[in-house]
Write a protein that holds these residues in place. Structure first.
Motif, PDB file in Angstrom:
ATOM      1  N   THR A   1     -26.123  22.215   3.471  1.00 35.46           N
ATOM      2  CA  THR A   1     -26.255  22.720   1.973  1.00 35.46           C
ATOM      3  C   THR A   1     -27.721  23.229   1.971  1.00 35.46           C
ATOM      4  N   ALA A   2     -28.046  24.169   0.729  1.00 41.76           N
ATOM      5  CA  ALA A   2     -29.136  24.666   0.580  1.00 41.76           C
ATOM      6  C   ALA A   2     -29.846  25.235   1.776  1.00 41.76           C
ATOM      7  N   ALA A   3     -28.903  25.995   2.470  1.00 47.61           N
ATOM      8  CA  ALA A   3     -29.412  26.591   3.613  1.00 47.61           C
ATOM      9  C   ALA A   3     -30.199  28.079   3.616  1.00 47.61           C
ATOM     10  N   ALA A   4     -30.199  28.665   2.250  1.00 47.15           N
ATOM     11  CA  ALA A   4     -30.391  30.211   2.399  1.00 47.15           C
ATOM     12  C   ALA A   4     -31.871  30.184   1.747  1.00 47.15           C
ATOM     13  N   GLY A   5     -32.847  29.165   1.853  1.00 43.17           N
ATOM     14  CA  GLY A   5     -34.253  29.340   1.589  1.00 43.17           C
ATOM     15  C   GLY A   5     -35.087  29.647   2.789  1.00 43.17           C
TER      16      GLY A   5
ATOM     17  N   ASP B   1     -30.310  15.047 -10.945  1.00 43.32           N
ATOM     18  CA  ASP B   1     -28.998  15.458 -10.852  1.00 43.32           C
ATOM     19  C   ASP B   1     -28.755  16.437  -9.597  1.00 43.32           C
ATOM     20  N   VAL B   2     -29.513  16.917  -9.310  1.00 47.42           N
ATOM     21  CA  VAL B   2     -29.692  17.735  -8.084  1.00 47.42           C
ATOM     22  C   VAL B   2     -30.057  16.786  -6.597  1.00 47.42           C
ATOM     23  N   THR B   3     -31.212  16.242  -6.768  1.00 46.86           N
ATOM     24  CA  THR B   3     -31.662  15.517  -5.468  1.00 46.86           C
ATOM     25  C   THR B   3     -30.841  14.495  -5.244  1.00 46.86           C
TER      26      THR B   3
ATOM     27  N   ILE C   1     -36.190  23.868   5.248  1.00 50.96           N
ATOM     28  CA  ILE C   1     -35.547  23.080   6.228  1.00 50.96           C
ATOM     29  C   ILE C   1     -33.990  23.386   6.503  1.00 50.96           C
ATOM     30  N   GLY C   2     -33.402  23.803   5.270  1.00 47.41           N
ATOM     31  CA  GLY C   2     -32.035  23.850   5.403  1.00 47.41           C
ATOM     32  C   GLY C   2     -31.742  25.148   6.449  1.00 47.41           C
ATOM     33  N   TYR C   3     -32.325  26.288   6.410  1.00 47.05           N
ATOM     34  CA  TYR C   3     -32.112  27.316   7.056  1.00 47.05           C
ATOM     35  C   TYR C   3     -32.487  26.925   8.728  1.00 47.05           C
TER      36      TYR C   3
ATOM     37  N   HIS D   1     -40.167  11.381 -11.118  1.00 47.56           N
ATOM     38  CA  HIS D   1     -38.869  11.769 -11.124  1.00 47.56           C
ATOM     39  C   HIS D   1     -38.212  12.194  -9.497  1.00 47.56           C
ATOM     40  N   TYR D   2     -38.951  12.840  -9.152  1.00 47.75           N
ATOM     41  CA  TYR D   2     -38.511  13.426  -7.666  1.00 47.75           C
ATOM     42  C   TYR D   2     -38.748  12.136  -6.477  1.00 47.75           C
ATOM     43  N   ALA D   3     -39.624  11.283  -6.712  1.00 46.10           N
ATOM     44  CA  ALA D   3     -39.945  10.199  -6.080  1.00 46.10           C
ATOM     45  C   ALA D   3     -38.742   9.191  -6.235  1.00 46.10           C
TER      46      ALA D   3
ATOM     47  N   ASN E   1     -26.957  17.203   4.297  1.00 44.77           N
ATOM     48  CA  ASN E   1     -27.244  17.316   3.067  1.00 44.77           C
ATOM     49  C   ASN E   1     -28.838  17.602   2.705  1.00 44.77           C
ATOM     50  N   ASN E   2     -29.198  18.994   2.570  1.00 46.89           N
ATOM     51  CA  ASN E   2     -30.529  19.346   2.426  1.00 46.89           C
ATOM     52  C   ASN E   2     -30.887  19.533   1.275  1.00 46.89           C
ATOM     53  N   ALA E   3     -29.922  19.691   0.097  1.00 47.91           N
ATOM     54  CA  ALA E   3     -30.261  20.277  -1.143  1.00 47.91           C
ATOM     55  C   ALA E   3     -31.172  19.209  -2.062  1.00 47.91           C
ATOM     56  N   GLY E   4     -32.249  19.660  -2.561  1.00 49.07           N
ATOM     57  CA  GLY E   4     -33.168  18.784  -3.287  1.00 49.07           C
ATOM     58  C   GLY E   4     -33.965  19.633  -4.100  1.00 49.07           C
TER      59      GLY E   4
ATOM     60  N   ASP F   1     -25.420  27.341  -0.433  1.00 53.95           N
ATOM     61  CA  ASP F   1     -26.731  27.552  -1.157  1.00 53.95           C
ATOM     62  C   ASP F   1     -26.497  27.846  -2.447  1.00 53.95           C
ATOM     63  N   ILE F   2     -26.959  27.494  -3.438  1.00 53.82           N
ATOM     64  CA  ILE F   2     -26.701  27.890  -5.107  1.00 53.82           C
ATOM     65  C   ILE F   2     -26.966  29.532  -5.211  1.00 53.82           C
ATOM     66  N   HIS F   3     -27.823  29.975  -4.255  1.00 49.81           N
ATOM     67  CA  HIS F   3     -28.142  31.392  -4.630  1.00 49.81           C
ATOM     68  C   HIS F   3     -27.529  32.449  -3.720  1.00 49.81           C
TER      69      HIS F   3
ATOM     70  N   THR G   1     -21.181  29.667  -1.631  1.00 50.09           N
ATOM     71  CA  THR G   1     -22.019  29.218  -2.626  1.00 50.09           C
ATOM     72  C   THR G   1     -21.437  28.051  -3.165  1.00 50.09           C
ATOM     73  N   CYS G   2     -22.538  27.232  -3.442  1.00 54.74           N
ATOM     74  CA  CYS G   2     -22.237  25.732  -3.992  1.00 54.74           C
ATOM     75  C   CYS G   2     -23.700  25.289  -4.736  1.00 54.74           C
ATOM     76  N   ASN G   3     -23.404  24.671  -5.848  1.00 53.39           N
ATOM     77  CA  ASN G   3     -24.503  24.084  -6.849  1.00 53.39           C
ATOM     78  C   ASN G   3     -23.874  22.563  -6.664  1.00 53.39           C
TER      79      ASN G   3
ATOM     80  N   ALA H   1     -34.168  12.799   2.527  1.00 59.16           N
ATOM     81  CA  ALA H   1     -34.900  12.260   1.727  1.00 59.16           C
ATOM     82  C   ALA H   1     -36.336  12.713   1.576  1.00 59.16           C
ATOM     83  N   SER H   2     -37.143  11.825   1.374  1.00 53.94           N
ATOM     84  CA  SER H   2     -38.723  12.351   1.386  1.00 53.94           C
ATOM     85  C   SER H   2     -39.549  10.935   1.529  1.00 53.94           C
ATOM     86  N   VAL H   3     -40.790  11.165   2.283  1.00 54.59           N
ATOM     87  CA  VAL H   3     -41.615  10.102   2.264  1.00 54.59           C
ATOM     88  C   VAL H   3     -41.819   9.630   0.626  1.00 54.59           C
TER      89      VAL H   3
HETATM   90  N1  LIG Z   1     -40.669  21.089   2.029  1.00 56.20           N
HETATM   91  C1  LIG Z   1     -41.286  19.969   2.006  1.00 56.20           C
HETATM   92  O1  LIG Z   1     -42.568  19.543   2.166  1.00 56.20           O
HETATM   93  C2  LIG Z   1     -40.385  18.721   1.765  1.00 56.20           C
HETATM   94  C3  LIG Z   1     -40.995  17.539   2.019  1.00 56.20           C
HETATM   95  C4  LIG Z   1     -40.248  16.377   1.794  1.00 56.20           C
HETATM   96  C5  LIG Z   1     -38.761  16.643   1.450  1.00 56.20           C
HETATM   97  N2  LIG Z   1     -38.126  17.721   1.385  1.00 56.20           N
HETATM   98  C6  LIG Z   1     -36.933  18.061   1.108  1.00 56.20           C
HETATM   99  O2  LIG Z   1     -36.250  18.915   1.997  1.00 56.20           O
HETATM  100  C7  LIG Z   1     -35.234  19.453   1.412  1.00 56.20           C
HETATM  101  C8  LIG Z   1     -35.504  21.033   1.602  1.00 56.20           C
HETATM  102  O3  LIG Z   1     -36.519  21.387   1.132  1.00 56.20           O
HETATM  103  P1  LIG Z   1     -37.411  22.726   1.626  1.00 56.20           P
HETATM  104  O4  LIG Z   1     -38.756  22.704   0.792  1.00 56.20           O
HETATM  105  O5  LIG Z   1     -37.433  22.984   3.185  1.00 56.20           O
HETATM  106  O6  LIG Z   1     -36.662  24.189   1.066  1.00 56.20           O
HETATM  107  P2  LIG Z   1     -35.107  24.687   1.756  1.00 56.20           P
HETATM  108  O7  LIG Z   1     -35.336  26.130   1.887  1.00 56.20           O
HETATM  109  O8  LIG Z   1     -34.679  23.888   2.926  1.00 56.20           O
HETATM  110  O9  LIG Z   1     -34.292  24.639   0.303  1.00 56.20           O
HETATM  111  C9  LIG Z   1     -34.564  25.458  -0.585  1.00 56.20           C
HETATM  112  C10 LIG Z   1     -33.091  25.934  -1.122  1.00 56.20           C
HETATM  113  O10 LIG Z   1     -32.262  25.015  -2.077  1.00 56.20           O
HETATM  114  C11 LIG Z   1     -31.336  25.573  -2.809  1.00 56.20           C
HETATM  115  N3  LIG Z   1     -30.926  24.876  -3.856  1.00 56.20           N
HETATM  116  C12 LIG Z   1     -31.703  24.638  -4.964  1.00 56.20           C
HETATM  117  N4  LIG Z   1     -31.067  24.088  -5.863  1.00 56.20           N
HETATM  118  C13 LIG Z   1     -29.948  23.924  -5.403  1.00 56.20           C
HETATM  119  C14 LIG Z   1     -28.610  23.300  -5.966  1.00 56.20           C
HETATM  120  N5  LIG Z   1     -28.406  22.687  -7.262  1.00 56.20           N
HETATM  121  N6  LIG Z   1     -27.463  23.431  -5.132  1.00 56.20           N
HETATM  122  C15 LIG Z   1     -27.522  23.964  -3.751  1.00 56.20           C
HETATM  123  N7  LIG Z   1     -28.739  24.519  -3.333  1.00 56.20           N
HETATM  124  C16 LIG Z   1     -29.907  24.534  -4.168  1.00 56.20           C
HETATM  125  C17 LIG Z   1     -32.432  27.004  -3.243  1.00 56.20           C
HETATM  126  O11 LIG Z   1     -31.685  28.033  -3.672  1.00 56.20           O
HETATM  127  C18 LIG Z   1     -33.178  27.308  -1.819  1.00 56.20           C
HETATM  128  O12 LIG Z   1     -32.443  28.111  -1.043  1.00 56.20           O
HETATM  129  C19 LIG Z   1     -35.164  19.205   0.008  1.00 56.20           C
HETATM  130  O13 LIG Z   1     -34.098  18.125  -0.261  1.00 56.20           O
HETATM  131  C20 LIG Z   1     -36.485  18.749  -0.302  1.00 56.20           C
HETATM  132  O14 LIG Z   1     -36.712  17.540  -1.169  1.00 56.20           O
HETATM  133  C21 LIG Z   1     -39.115  18.779   1.569  1.00 56.20           C
END
Ligand SMILES: NC(=O)c1ccc[n+]([C@@H]2O[C@H](COP(=O)([O-])OP(=O)(O)OC[C@H]3O[C@@H](n4cnc5c(N)ncnc54)[C@H](O)[C@@H]3O)[C@@H](O)[C@H]2O)c1
Length: 263
Positions: free
Chosen positions: A23-27, A127-129, A30-32, A170-172, A104-107, A50-52, A76-78, A157-159
């Protein structure tokens, strides 16, 4: 390997023959990177979501171009919408002939002092995270249980689920929830052969984050790392690949920090 300037690690066949959903692999983060790594680690077929919509089409094309794998599908998926989540899992089951690995990458994060936080902002991030990860995990578990072939779920998750940082209540809270969800769901899923673990990145700087986060904050966070830098997205993806692979057969309910400082 120079830890300050790491060399990209080539695939070692960790996911040979597996099917993978990310999920969330179009950014740009980390997802991509996880989707690309899954292919490099030998997965036979992949669904990226991805949502986009526009960026998702680009991601599918770019993954095909870079790797030559033909069995790559976009949907696509939100993750905040239950119908989207069920439609995504059902699509992936059909397209892949069963999902072996779900990432499960979306957050979603914002920065806001708690005393200035509106309910709507708090709820959206949760709700998203948290809820999004729960929805994906819940439905995937149901489908993996029915298929009876086991499976693996890796949550992002996240540290910050452990650490304090201003403007991140909220995020934490959401990420601490993802950690707890991972532990409890893993206990239930073990009964039908499904492993569930989490990776907790510390800092992963990528182009989209650079655009949205203040430069001074990123520099401060990088300065807290023992390596003086954030992780490359592929370094986090490497930990996900390990957790998704059979090397982690005796790991479930665990949460591995991908960080160069102590929690
Ligand atoms: N980047 C960091 O420093 C970091 C640190 C700790 C944790 N994380 C976590 O890693 C994950 C990936 O973050 P990233 O920063 O690497 O970006 P990423 O590129 O992996 O993810 C961003 C993508 O999420 C998509 N997205 C946003 N809302 C969505 C939804 N409701 N449904 C589906 N897709 C959605 C966006 O369109 C975008 O393409 C997240 O869960 C984030 O909380 C990131």
């Amino acid at each position: 390997m120079d830890i300050h300037n790491p060399t990209y690690v080539e695939g070692h066949g960790l996911l040979k023959g597996k099917s993978v959903l990310v999920t969330a692999a179009a950014g740009a983060g980390i997802g991509y990177a996880a989707a690309l790594k899954a292919i490099e680690e030998g997965c036979r077929a992949l669904v990226v979501s991805d949502i986009h919509e526009g960026r998702l089409t680009d991601a599918v094309n770019s993954l095909k171009e870079k790797t030559g794998l033909r069995n790559i599908y976009g949907k696509t998926c939100n993750v905040a919408v239950e119908e989207d989540v069920q439609a995504l899992v059902n699509f992936a089951e059909d397209a892949l002939g069963g999902v072996d690995v779900l990432i499960n990458n979306a957050g979603l994060g914002t920065s806001k002092l708690l005393i200035e936080m509106e309910d709507a902002e708090w709820m959206k991030v949760l709700d998203v995270t948290l809820n999004g990860t729960m929805r994906m995990t819940r439905y995937m578990m149901k489908v993996m249980k029915a298929r009876g072939q086991g499976g693996v779920i890796v949550n992002n998750a996240s540290v910050l689920g452990w650490r304090a940082q201003k403007e991140q209540s909220h995020y934490a809270a959401a990420k601490a929830g993802v950690m707890a969800l991972t532990r409890c769901a893993a206990l239930e899923a073990a009964e039908f052969g499904v492993r569930i673990n989490a990776v907790s990145p510390s800092l992963c700087v990528h182009p989209m984050l650079k655009k949205s986060a203040p430069e001074a904050l990123l520099q401060e966070l990088e300065g807290r790392e023992a390596y003086g830098r954030g992780a490359e997205a592929w370094e986090v993806a490497n930990v996900m690949m390990f957790l998704a692979s059979d090397y982690a057969s005796y790991l479930t309910g665990e949460n591995i920090a991908c960080s160069s400082q102590q929690a």
